[in-house]
Design an enzyme around this catalytic site. Structure first.
Site, PDB file in Angstrom:
ATOM      1  N   ASP A 124       0.866  -1.162   0.000  1.00 29.00           N
ATOM      2  CA  ASP A 124       0.000   0.000   0.000  1.00 29.00           C
ATOM      3  C   ASP A 124       0.916   1.229   0.000  1.00 29.00           C
ATOM      4  OD1 ASP A 124      -2.438   1.523   0.324  1.00 29.00           O
ATOM      5  OD2 ASP A 124      -1.850   1.802   2.405  1.00 29.00           O
ATOM      6  N   MET A 125       0.357   2.399  -0.238  1.00 33.92           N
ATOM      7  CA  MET A 125       1.202   3.600  -0.228  1.00 33.92           C
ATOM      8  C   MET A 125       0.829   4.559   0.893  1.00 33.92           C
ATOM      9  SD  MET A 125       2.044   6.393  -3.237  1.00 33.92           S
ATOM     10  CE  MET A 125       0.532   7.339  -2.985  1.00 33.92           C
ATOM     11  N   ASP A 126      -0.380   5.130   0.836  1.00 29.60           N
ATOM     12  CA  ASP A 126      -0.773   6.136   1.829  1.00 29.60           C
ATOM     13  C   ASP A 126      -0.878   5.523   3.212  1.00 29.60           C
ATOM     14  OD1 ASP A 126      -1.284   8.711   0.406  1.00 29.60           O
ATOM     15  OD2 ASP A 126      -2.591   7.435  -0.790  1.00 29.60           O
TER      16      ASP A 126
ATOM     17  N   SER B 293      -2.619   0.657  -4.681  1.00 28.27           N
ATOM     18  CA  SER B 293      -3.125   1.746  -3.843  1.00 28.27           C
ATOM     19  C   SER B 293      -4.517   2.185  -4.262  1.00 28.27           C
ATOM     20  CB  SER B 293      -2.148   2.937  -3.949  1.00 28.27           C
ATOM     21  OG  SER B 293      -2.664   4.082  -3.318  1.00 28.27           O
TER      22      SER B 293
ATOM     23  N   ASP C 172      -1.647  -0.662   6.103  1.00 21.66           N
ATOM     24  CA  ASP C 172      -1.864   0.064   7.359  1.00 21.66           C
ATOM     25  C   ASP C 172      -3.335   0.231   7.683  1.00 21.66           C
ATOM     26  OD1 ASP C 172      -2.592   3.369   6.882  1.00 21.66           O
ATOM     27  OD2 ASP C 172      -2.057   2.139   5.165  1.00 21.66           O
TER      28      ASP C 172
ATOM     29  N   LYS D 209     -10.778  -0.992  -2.151  1.00 24.01           N
ATOM     30  CA  LYS D 209     -10.667  -1.769  -0.924  1.00 24.01           C
ATOM     31  C   LYS D 209     -11.862  -1.433  -0.024  1.00 24.01           C
ATOM     32  CE  LYS D 209      -5.641  -1.114  -1.193  1.00 24.01           C
ATOM     33  NZ  LYS D 209      -4.468  -0.479  -0.556  1.00 24.01           N
TER      34      LYS D 209
END
Length: 233
Positions: A17-19, A118, A176, A151
């Site tokens: 994931d990124m953020d 993402s 996260d 998601k």
């Protein structure tokens, strides 16, 4: 595309994931949403932002419009404004999460192809990865903007795995957000979760294979032990 490896144990790909996972950007999303949606009359708060964490930005604006209809720009246009604002904030004061480069190196050092999957739009993902000098690490970048559902639907992870030629149950996902953990497990992938402070007790994290306080907590021996179980269940 290479053929999927046989499911005999061990990871064949790592999906990030990124953020909120690689980037300390959740606070930037909160700031942008509170500012822009608040100006439209939506009673925003940081807790309110958390309720839509992990959703695609167009889903976020549709969600709030359904609850607090406003006069003015349509939700899709508001979503564009929010992403514009997040990009500006990212470039001016964004930071990597502690251990982001460590986690990437841990996977890359084992020869795993890496992907970013993402809920953010490509223009934000590409800007962020270039800004922090991370783009060259990733064989693939995939955004949920190409999927019908964001998601916690597993589509973004399943598509990333397919494009890498990897069997889903031999993929490890780093996440996260509760929605991201649910998506990873729905995709039958191993999930390493690093909850944001204050979200540790969300029931979704009980589904993760490992829960960390920081990316820095994952060392080589622990990662290899987790990899040893992949594909054997």
């Amino acid at each position: 595309m290479s053929a999927p490896a046989p499911a005999t144990g061990g990871f064949s790909a790592a999906i990030f994931d990124m953020d909120g996972l690689l980037l300390d950007s959740e606070i930037l999303w909160h700031e942008a949403e509170i500012e822009i949606l608040g100006d439209l009359g939506v009673p925003m708060s940081r807790d309110g932002c958390r309720s839509t964490k992990g959703m695609f930005v167009d889903e976020v604006t549709e969600y709030w419009f359904a609850q607090y209809p406003w006069h003015g720009p349509v939700p899709a246009a508001v979503a564009v404004s929010i992403v514009d604002r997040v990009i500006a904030l990212l470039l001016s004061k964004g930071e990597l999460k502690p251990g982001a480069e460590h986690a990437i190196a841990l996977c890359a050092g084992r020869g795993l192809p890496l992907a970013v999957a993402s809920s953010s739009q490509y223009r934000l993902i590409d800007t962020a990865l270039e800004h922090f000098g991370l783009r060259h690490h990733f064989a693939l970048v995939h955004s949920a903007e190409e999927e019908e559902w964001g998601k916690p639907h597993p589509a973004v992870f399943l598509t990333a795995a397919a494009k890498l030629g990897a069997v889903p149950r031999r993929c490890v996902v780093w996440e996260d957000a509760p929605a991201g953990v649910l998506a990873a497990k729905a995709a039958s992938m191993v999930c390493i979760a690093v909850p944001e402070h204050g979200e540790e007790h969300h029931p979704a994290f009980g589904l993760a294979d490992v829960v960390l306080g920081s990316l820095l907590e994952m060392d080589g021996a622990r990662f290899d032990a987790l990899a040893h179980t992949a594909g054997r269940t």
